[in-house]
Scaffold this motif. Structure first.
Motif, PDB file in Angstrom:
ATOM      1  N   ARG A 186      39.901  35.353  25.287  1.00  0.00           N
ATOM      2  CA  ARG A 186      41.201  35.601  25.197  1.00  0.00           C
ATOM      3  C   ARG A 186      41.779  35.243  23.747  1.00  0.00           C
ATOM      4  NH1 ARG A 186      41.835  32.965  30.301  1.00  0.00           N
ATOM      5  NH2 ARG A 186      42.306  31.038  29.278  1.00  0.00           N
ATOM      6  N   ALA A 235      40.546  38.302  21.609  1.00  0.00           N
ATOM      7  CA  ALA A 235      41.199  39.515  21.911  1.00  0.00           C
ATOM      8  C   ALA A 235      42.689  39.565  21.472  1.00  0.00           C
ATOM      9  CB  ALA A 235      41.357  39.559  23.502  1.00  0.00           C
ATOM     10  N   ALA A 236      43.393  38.337  21.379  1.00  0.00           N
ATOM     11  CA  ALA A 236      44.407  38.064  20.767  1.00  0.00           C
ATOM     12  C   ALA A 236      44.501  38.337  19.183  1.00  0.00           C
ATOM     13  CB  ALA A 236      45.183  36.924  21.208  1.00  0.00           C
ATOM     14  N   GLU A 237      43.338  37.947  18.738  1.00  0.00           N
ATOM     15  CA  GLU A 237      43.029  38.290  17.185  1.00  0.00           C
ATOM     16  C   GLU A 237      42.902  39.757  16.798  1.00  0.00           C
ATOM     17  OE1 GLU A 237      42.845  37.411  13.083  1.00  0.00           O
ATOM     18  OE2 GLU A 237      43.453  36.214  14.693  1.00  0.00           O
ATOM     19  N   ALA A 293      49.818  50.737  17.783  1.00  0.00           N
ATOM     20  CA  ALA A 293      48.695  49.719  17.705  1.00  0.00           C
ATOM     21  C   ALA A 293      48.298  49.499  19.261  1.00  0.00           C
ATOM     22  CB  ALA A 293      49.564  48.303  17.601  1.00  0.00           C
ATOM     23  N   ARG A 301      45.332  44.991  14.942  1.00  0.00           N
ATOM     24  CA  ARG A 301      45.720  46.396  15.425  1.00  0.00           C
ATOM     25  C   ARG A 301      47.394  46.419  14.972  1.00  0.00           C
ATOM     26  NH1 ARG A 301      43.619  46.118  20.510  1.00  0.00           N
ATOM     27  NH2 ARG A 301      45.507  46.512  21.382  1.00  0.00           N
ATOM     28  N   ILE A 302      48.157  45.560  15.377  1.00  0.00           N
ATOM     29  CA  ILE A 302      49.685  45.588  15.025  1.00  0.00           C
ATOM     30  C   ILE A 302      49.883  45.532  13.528  1.00  0.00           C
ATOM     31  CG2 ILE A 302      51.974  44.139  15.374  1.00  0.00           C
ATOM     32  CD1 ILE A 302      50.716  42.996  17.999  1.00  0.00           C
ATOM     33  N   THR A 318      54.926  42.626  23.242  1.00  0.00           N
ATOM     34  CA  THR A 318      53.796  41.995  22.457  1.00  0.00           C
ATOM     35  C   THR A 318      53.926  41.777  20.775  1.00  0.00           C
ATOM     36  OG1 THR A 318      52.139  42.789  24.142  1.00  0.00           O
ATOM     37  CG2 THR A 318      51.263  42.232  21.967  1.00  0.00           C
ATOM     38  N   THR A 337      44.231  42.248  18.728  1.00  0.00           N
ATOM     39  CA  THR A 337      45.565  42.847  18.865  1.00  0.00           C
ATOM     40  C   THR A 337      46.462  42.626  17.871  1.00  0.00           C
ATOM     41  OG1 THR A 337      45.258  42.447  21.348  1.00  0.00           O
ATOM     42  CG2 THR A 337      47.435  42.912  20.566  1.00  0.00           C
ATOM     43  N   GLY A 338      46.476  41.468  16.973  1.00  0.00           N
ATOM     44  CA  GLY A 338      47.296  41.035  16.187  1.00  0.00           C
ATOM     45  C   GLY A 338      46.676  41.922  14.788  1.00  0.00           C
ATOM     46  N   ARG A 378      54.266  38.288  19.002  1.00  0.00           N
ATOM     47  CA  ARG A 378      53.368  37.848  18.073  1.00  0.00           C
ATOM     48  C   ARG A 378      53.839  37.581  16.588  1.00  0.00           C
ATOM     49  NH1 ARG A 378      47.920  38.639  18.706  1.00  0.00           N
ATOM     50  NH2 ARG A 378      47.984  37.590  16.870  1.00  0.00           N
ATOM     51  N   VAL A 384      50.277  48.762  22.203  1.00  0.00           N
ATOM     52  CA  VAL A 384      50.870  47.618  22.807  1.00  0.00           C
ATOM     53  C   VAL A 384      51.954  47.713  23.070  1.00  0.00           C
ATOM     54  CG1 VAL A 384      49.068  46.203  21.556  1.00  0.00           C
ATOM     55  CG2 VAL A 384      51.182  46.247  20.751  1.00  0.00           C
TER      56      VAL A 384
END
Length: 206
Positions: free
Chosen positions: A18, A21-23, A54, A28-29, A60, A25-26, A64, A56
Motif C-alpha cells: 500500500r 502504491a501510494a508513493e 494522473a 503520478r499526481i 485523492t 500515485t503521488g 495527498r 485518480v
C-alpha cells in the motif's frame, strides 16, 4: 528464536504494498501537475485536470496535497532534485558550469520564466521562487569560489551579483527565445559574458 507468524508477514507485506502504491500515485499526481505547469498558466490548471491526467480522483489529489499550494511545494522539491543532478558542482570550471546550466535551462527554462511571470499575482509562488533564487545564487557561489574566495565581503557580493546576473534564466530566455539563437550560440554567449567577468576580477585584483 521467535519468528513472525504468517498473518503478521502478510500484514507487513500488504502495508508495504500500500505504501509503495501510494508513493507511485503521488508521483503520478506531481508529474501531471508539472506537465501542466510547463504548458499552462497556474490559474488555468484545475485539480480536476490534474486528477484526470494522473488517473485518480480529485479527492485523492486533495487528500495527498491539499490543493495547488501543496502541489507547488511537491513540484519545487522534484525540480530542485533534477536541477542539482543536471548542474552538478563543477567548481572552478566555468565552461562545464555554463554547459550544465544551459542544459538545465533547455529543460526547465521555459517553465521557470512562465512561473516568474505569474509571481506577482500568485502569492503561493513567491516563497518557492525566492527559494529557487537563493539556491541558484548559492550554486553560483560554490562553482565560482576559486575566483571570489580572496575578496572582501563587499567585493565578493558585487562580483557574485555580476556572475549570477550573467547566468540568470532571463539572459538565457532573451538569447534563446526572444533573439532566436541556437542552444550552442546561447551557451557560447553566456560563457563569454561569464568569462569576461572572471577576467575582470583577475586583472583588477579584486
Amino acid at each position: 528464536m521467535n519468528s513472525a507468524s504468517p498473518s503478521s508477514i502478510r500484514r507487513e507485506y500488504r502495508q508495504g504494498a500500500r505504501a509503495e502504491a501510494a508513493e507511485i500515485t503521488g508521483q503520478r499526481i506531481v508529474g501531471a501537475f508539472l506537465t501542466a505547469l510547463r504548458q499552462q498558466w497556474l490559474e488555468d490548471i484545475t485539480l480536476e485536470q490534474v486528477a484526470r491526467d494522473a488517473g485518480v480522483s480529485v479527492q485523492t489529489v486533495i487528500r495527498r496535497f491539499g490543493g495547488k499550494p501543496g502541489l507547488l511545494e511537491a513540484v519545487a522539491e522534484l525540480v530542485e532534485l533534477d536541477v542539482r543532478s543536471a548542474r552538478g558542482l563543477p567548481r572552478g570550471d566555468i565552461e562545464t558550469t555554463v554547459a550544465n546550466l544551459c542544459t538545465d535551462y533547455e529543460s526547465t527554462g521555459d517553465m521557470l520564466v512562465r512561473l516568474l511571470a505569474q509571481e506577482a499575482r500568485h502569492p503561493a509562488l513567491q516563497p518557492l521562487l525566492a527559494l529557487g533564487r537563493a539556491h541558484h545564487r548559492q550554486w553560483v557561489a560554490e562553482v565560482t569560489e576559486p575566483w571570489i574566495e580572496g575578496l572582501d565581503a563587499p567585493a565578493r557580493e558585487a562580483a557574485l551579483d555580476a556572475i549570477v546576473a550573467s547566468l540568470d534564466v532571463y539572459v538565457w530566455n532573451l538569447l534563446r527565445r526572444d533573439m532566436g539563437r541556437s542552444a550552442d550560440q546561447t551557451r557560447a554567449t553566456i560563457l563569454g559574458m561569464a568569462q569576461a567577468i572572471l577576467r575582470d576580477l583577475k586583472t583588477s585584483g579584486r
